[in-house]
Design a protein around this motif. Structure first.
Motif, PDB file in Angstrom:
ATOM      1  N   ASN A  81       0.836  -1.197   0.000  1.00  0.00           N
ATOM      2  CA  ASN A  81       0.000   0.000   0.000  1.00  0.00           C
ATOM      3  C   ASN A  81       0.874   1.252   0.000  1.00  0.00           C
ATOM      4  OD1 ASN A  81      -2.178   1.665   0.141  1.00  0.00           O
ATOM      5  ND2 ASN A  81      -2.878   0.981   2.123  1.00  0.00           N
ATOM      6  N   ARG A  82       1.941   1.225   0.814  1.00  0.00           N
ATOM      7  CA  ARG A  82       2.860   2.358   0.853  1.00  0.00           C
ATOM      8  C   ARG A  82       3.475   2.611  -0.521  1.00  0.00           C
ATOM      9  NH1 ARG A  82       8.149   0.936   3.694  1.00  0.00           N
ATOM     10  NH2 ARG A  82       8.229  -0.238   1.771  1.00  0.00           N
ATOM     11  N   ASP A  83       3.889   1.539  -1.185  1.00  0.00           N
ATOM     12  CA  ASP A  83       4.505   1.682  -2.504  1.00  0.00           C
ATOM     13  C   ASP A  83       3.527   2.258  -3.521  1.00  0.00           C
ATOM     14  OD1 ASP A  83       6.773   0.616  -1.356  1.00  0.00           O
ATOM     15  OD2 ASP A  83       6.475  -1.399  -2.197  1.00  0.00           O
ATOM     16  N   ARG A  84       2.262   1.804  -3.464  1.00  0.00           N
ATOM     17  CA  ARG A  84       1.250   2.335  -4.390  1.00  0.00           C
ATOM     18  C   ARG A  84       0.988   3.811  -4.127  1.00  0.00           C
ATOM     19  NH1 ARG A  84      -2.114  -2.080  -2.819  1.00  0.00           N
ATOM     20  NH2 ARG A  84      -1.346  -3.891  -3.899  1.00  0.00           N
ATOM     21  N   GLN A 144       3.041   5.934  -2.767  1.00  0.00           N
ATOM     22  CA  GLN A 144       4.220   6.701  -3.175  1.00  0.00           C
ATOM     23  C   GLN A 144       4.239   6.896  -4.687  1.00  0.00           C
ATOM     24  OE1 GLN A 144       6.502   8.104  -0.978  1.00  0.00           O
ATOM     25  NE2 GLN A 144       7.005   9.199  -2.831  1.00  0.00           N
ATOM     26  N   LYS A 145       3.866   5.858  -5.433  1.00  0.00           N
ATOM     27  CA  LYS A 145       3.797   5.997  -6.895  1.00  0.00           C
ATOM     28  C   LYS A 145       2.762   7.036  -7.286  1.00  0.00           C
ATOM     29  CE  LYS A 145       5.350   1.420  -8.266  1.00  0.00           C
ATOM     30  NZ  LYS A 145       4.983   0.130  -8.844  1.00  0.00           N
ATOM     31  N   ALA A 146       1.621   7.039  -6.586  1.00  0.00           N
ATOM     32  CA  ALA A 146       0.584   8.023  -6.886  1.00  0.00           C
ATOM     33  C   ALA A 146       1.076   9.431  -6.580  1.00  0.00           C
ATOM     34  CB  ALA A 146      -0.677   7.725  -6.083  1.00  0.00           C
ATOM     35  N   ASP A 174       4.186  10.456  -6.743  1.00  0.00           N
ATOM     36  CA  ASP A 174       5.213  10.811  -7.715  1.00  0.00           C
ATOM     37  C   ASP A 174       4.673  10.972  -9.129  1.00  0.00           C
ATOM     38  OD1 ASP A 174       7.015  10.699  -5.641  1.00  0.00           O
ATOM     39  OD2 ASP A 174       7.661   8.652  -6.086  1.00  0.00           O
ATOM     40  N   ASP A 175       3.498  10.419  -9.392  1.00  0.00           N
ATOM     41  CA  ASP A 175       2.918  10.456 -10.730  1.00  0.00           C
ATOM     42  C   ASP A 175       2.453  11.867 -11.059  1.00  0.00           C
ATOM     43  OD1 ASP A 175       1.881   9.825 -13.171  1.00  0.00           O
ATOM     44  OD2 ASP A 175       0.277   8.529 -12.414  1.00  0.00           O
ATOM     45  N   THR A 176       2.877  12.360 -12.217  1.00  0.00           N
ATOM     46  CA  THR A 176       2.504  13.725 -12.615  1.00  0.00           C
ATOM     47  C   THR A 176       1.038  13.833 -13.023  1.00  0.00           C
ATOM     48  OG1 THR A 176       3.269  13.282 -14.867  1.00  0.00           O
ATOM     49  CG2 THR A 176       4.832  14.324 -13.351  1.00  0.00           C
ATOM     50  N   THR A 217      -1.430  12.609 -11.331  1.00  0.00           N
ATOM     51  CA  THR A 217      -2.290  12.643 -10.149  1.00  0.00           C
ATOM     52  C   THR A 217      -2.817  14.054  -9.957  1.00  0.00           C
ATOM     53  OG1 THR A 217      -0.968  10.906  -9.117  1.00  0.00           O
ATOM     54  CG2 THR A 217      -2.387  12.200  -7.663  1.00  0.00           C
ATOM     55  N   SER A 223      -1.150  11.963   0.666  1.00  0.00           N
ATOM     56  CA  SER A 223      -0.015  12.129   1.585  1.00  0.00           C
ATOM     57  C   SER A 223      -0.411  11.773   3.011  1.00  0.00           C
ATOM     58  CB  SER A 223       0.540  13.548   1.513  1.00  0.00           C
ATOM     59  OG  SER A 223      -0.432  14.479   1.930  1.00  0.00           O
TER      60      SER A 223
END
Length: 142
Positions: free
Chosen positions: A82-85, A87-89, A91-93, A95, A104
């Motif tokens: 869940n943390r990794d998902r 974090q990807k969200a 970092d994703d431009t 979003t 956050s």
């Protein structure tokens, strides 16, 4: 004529090739029977796929993180995924900006739960936030 499926006597229409069935229902019934009785390779037009045994790839050396994940319970695995998902969200431009505060907050909550399950505190997370930027920092970098 006699129907090949039900045995009922019927009168052929006289058009086209010689009829075998008294109705479309009997024709469909015979088709399904023939299809069911065909060998497997004929059903799809391809031979059946046989299970192939594959040789196992050699295991790669475990790093510390992989070892910890392997030894953890499923709750930590789920939290880390869940943390990794999240974090990807973050970092994703693509979003949306209005979603970033909620993402956050969720990310912080998940990190706190991971830390509490591991028995550690929030010292690593808060160390970065406690550093204050001063005017002397710029001079020391150069």
């Amino acid at each position: 004529m006699i129907c090949e499926v039900c045995g009922k006597q019927f009168r052929p229409s006289g058009k086209g090739s010689q009829q075998k069935y008294c109705s479309a229902k009997c024709r469909q019934k015979d088709y399904r029977r023939r299809k069911k009785n065909r060998p497997a390779q004929d059903r799809n037009g391809k031979p059946p796929v046989k299970a192939v045994e594959t040789k196992q790839k050699p295991e790669r050396d475990l790093d510390q993180r992989s070892f910890e994940r392997m030894m953890d319970g499923s709750m930590l695995d789920m939290l880390r995924a869940n943390r990794d998902r999240l974090q990807k969200a973050m970092d994703d431009t693509s979003t949306p900006a209005n979603a970033l505060p909620a993402i956050s907050r969720q990310l912080i909550d998940v990190c706190e739960r991971i830390e509490s399950l591991q028995g550690g505190g929030l010292t690593d997370l808060l160390d970065d936030e406690e550093d204050e930027v001063t005017d002397d920092v710029g001079a020391s970098i150069v």
